[in-house]
Design an enzyme around this catalytic site. Sequence first.
Site, mmCIF file in Angstrom:
data_model
loop_
_atom_site.group_PDB
_atom_site.id
_atom_site.type_symbol
_atom_site.label_atom_id
_atom_site.label_comp_id
_atom_site.label_asym_id
_atom_site.label_seq_id
_atom_site.Cartn_x
_atom_site.Cartn_y
_atom_site.Cartn_z
ATOM 1 N N HIS A 211 10.025 6.834 7.823
ATOM 2 C CA HIS A 211 10.496 6.951 6.443
ATOM 3 C C HIS A 211 11.998 7.202 6.452
ATOM 4 O O HIS A 211 12.532 7.837 7.366
ATOM 5 C CB HIS A 211 9.735 8.065 5.717
ATOM 6 C CG HIS A 211 8.413 7.595 5.204
ATOM 7 N ND1 HIS A 211 8.074 7.598 3.877
ATOM 8 C CD2 HIS A 211 7.342 7.075 5.854
ATOM 9 C CE1 HIS A 211 6.843 7.113 3.716
ATOM 10 N NE2 HIS A 211 6.373 6.802 4.899
ATOM 11 N N HIS B 283 6.220 4.277 12.333
ATOM 12 C CA HIS B 283 6.199 4.144 10.868
ATOM 13 C C HIS B 283 7.213 5.159 10.343
ATOM 14 O O HIS B 283 6.870 6.316 10.104
ATOM 15 C CB HIS B 283 4.775 4.460 10.403
ATOM 16 C CG HIS B 283 4.553 4.386 8.928
ATOM 17 N ND1 HIS B 283 3.765 3.421 8.348
ATOM 18 C CD2 HIS B 283 4.973 5.166 7.900
ATOM 19 C CE1 HIS B 283 3.707 3.617 7.035
ATOM 20 N NE2 HIS B 283 4.435 4.671 6.742
ATOM 21 N N ARG C 111 0.824 -1.210 0.000
ATOM 22 C CA ARG C 111 0.000 0.000 0.000
ATOM 23 C C ARG C 111 0.865 1.270 0.000
ATOM 24 O O ARG C 111 1.006 1.937 -1.002
ATOM 25 C CB ARG C 111 -0.970 -0.041 1.197
ATOM 26 C CG ARG C 111 -2.190 0.854 1.048
ATOM 27 C CD ARG C 111 -1.969 2.275 1.495
ATOM 28 N NE ARG C 111 -1.341 2.413 2.784
ATOM 29 C CZ ARG C 111 -0.750 3.509 3.231
ATOM 30 N NH1 ARG C 111 -0.702 4.596 2.496
ATOM 31 N NH2 ARG C 111 -0.201 3.533 4.423
ATOM 32 N N ASP C 112 1.478 1.595 1.124
ATOM 33 C CA ASP C 112 2.285 2.805 1.232
ATOM 34 C C ASP C 112 3.447 2.773 0.237
ATOM 35 O O ASP C 112 3.776 3.784 -0.395
ATOM 36 C CB ASP C 112 2.819 2.945 2.670
ATOM 37 C CG ASP C 112 3.361 4.335 2.970
ATOM 38 O OD1 ASP C 112 3.932 4.530 4.060
ATOM 39 O OD2 ASP C 112 3.235 5.237 2.123
ATOM 40 N N CYS D 188 9.076 9.822 -1.624
ATOM 41 C CA CYS D 188 8.540 10.899 -0.802
ATOM 42 C C CYS D 188 8.040 11.975 -1.745
ATOM 43 O O CYS D 188 8.838 12.554 -2.491
ATOM 44 C CB CYS D 188 9.618 11.450 0.128
ATOM 45 S SG CYS D 188 8.998 12.739 1.215
ATOM 46 N N ASN E 182 10.126 4.189 2.541
ATOM 47 C CA ASN E 182 9.917 3.639 3.871
ATOM 48 C C ASN E 182 11.157 2.899 4.363
ATOM 49 O O ASN E 182 12.059 2.571 3.596
ATOM 50 C CB ASN E 182 8.770 2.627 3.831
ATOM 51 C CG ASN E 182 7.417 3.272 3.715
ATOM 52 O OD1 ASN E 182 6.823 3.655 4.701
ATOM 53 N ND2 ASN E 182 6.926 3.411 2.499
#
Lengths: 325, 293
Positions: free
Chosen positions: B235, B233, B41-42, B266, B275
Amino acid sequence: MAAMTKALPRRLVGLASLRAVSTSSMDTLPKQVKIVEVGPRDGLQNEKNIVSTPVKIKLIDMLSEAGLSVIEATSFVSPKWVPQMADHAEVLKGIQKFPGITYPVLTPNLKGFEAAVAAGAKEVSIFGAASELFTKKNINCSIEESFQRFDAILKAAQSANISVRGYVSCVLGCPYEGKISPAKVAEVTKKLYSMGCYEISLGDTIGVGTPGIMKDMLSAVMQEVPPAALAVHCHDTYGQALANTLMALQMGVSVVDSSVAGLGGCPYAQGASGNLATEDLVYMLEGLGIHTGVNLQKLLEAGNFICQALNRKTSSKVAQATCKL
Amino acid sequence: MAAMTKALPRRLVGLASLRAVSTSSMDTLPKQVKIVEVGPRDGLQNEKNIVSTPVKIKLIDMLSEAGLSVIEATSFVSPKWVPQMADHAEVLKGIQKFPGITYPVLTPNLKGFEAAVAAGAKEVSIFGAASELFTKKNINCSIEESFQRFDAILKAAQSANISVRGYVSCVLGCPYEGKISPAKVAEVTKKLYSMGCYEISLGDTIGVGTPGIMKDMLSAVMQEVPPAALAVHCHDTYGQALANTLMALQMGVSVVDSSVAGLGGCPYAQGASGNLATEDLVYMLEGLGIHTS
């Protein structure tokens, strides 16, 4: 190039306004960290593409302007073994020697030491290892025999009033022996310190270490050598370098080796990344409120310069994020 | 491809024999960490190249086989905004649902929630932020208004017996507001928790954080929400993700989001990395003697 130079300040201004500095009491962290920049030596030595002497000199001059206080300039090793370092004397003679900045050079043996002194060296580095097999394969002798070789250098250095920095390789693991006992690292480090090295850099040569192993190793070493005489030298082969470095800082280490743009590779892991990138280290230290003396913008410029000369992309995440591709 | 498959086991065997596991007493570290895999997803959401539905399904199936226990499968967001996630229903229906593994999906609004439930979702995620400006630019409302939207989803989820995970973006810094106060993060996190989210993932959305800021932020949040209900979470935009994660573990967090292969980018920093890479996270956790599966 001009366009890129314009882009950098804008992004960095954005960066400065974005970033907070920690106010939490991180009692165990040092207030100041000395960064030992090893890009021109450890970094370039492990890069495939050979760069010219003027490029090496310009890189070191740019690093000096970036505010680094220790820049390892070159290695007085036989060109047969390390072609990239063949121009060691010219580099050492050609760089600007800023007051307040030291430019140590590697000297694997007495012959290299003498050549280094003749070329104007004021500080040298010697390389030990915590692994018998690695020592055998690297310099074709046992750890004990390597101490005898170092002793010759240390005695000559003492006579000539030249400082000697010691390195211990494979402190968190060895490509041949696998696990390395913290006790062995402590023994080798203590020996180098007692022989006259003013500082010992503990290297995770193949980057296999993780923070718990770093902690175990430093606990053992710090029983034998004062923390102020220790440095860590982490490779980012498995992405662990900054986390391992953070653990070392929490343990009281205040000297960290790193390489501009994360130059270097790993001869034991094809395609792997190299040293901890100085830019990423500085980013973390600044965020932690720890003084480094480094101007990040100028450092980024030096990294950009050498990556263009090497025709490679930077391995620094900070550089990737702040420079337009 | 066959040659590469042969090469992998050799190198991993070499790796296992090389690596020590820490024996030092790292009292403050958890014994076990739950990894929430957000690559599909991300990660994919921020990748330039669109991949096909079969590729997404195969990825998620491979991640299931890798032993991950939570895999964020897709996002029920309008294809107009996120073309990569246009096939959300097909992906959710197409993946193998292994017992013991959950497959949460993002639901930015009630419409997305209802579509997700219709497609078989058993868990959903909602996205808040600790920054007013970011919320305004991202979903065109204030933080307070976003809570009203979430409330609708949470009530519907409760009726349908569906778990809801909350996300708070910009916890260590915002691309518009700059510094974010830990108190604000604590306030938003507490609100989501009290509204019914079983877990809140605290995201350093643009990767600007450093370990001291992570510590400051978690100190504030942990005054309001139990550590067991928190996740981080991170990055890796500035290379800080693993160091920040280590600090979070030292503070008592035991749930970490990461993305296979460090997928993602990003949108605020062209060329930047994405990530925290799940492989690198697992490497560190295993070295620390922390159980991951």
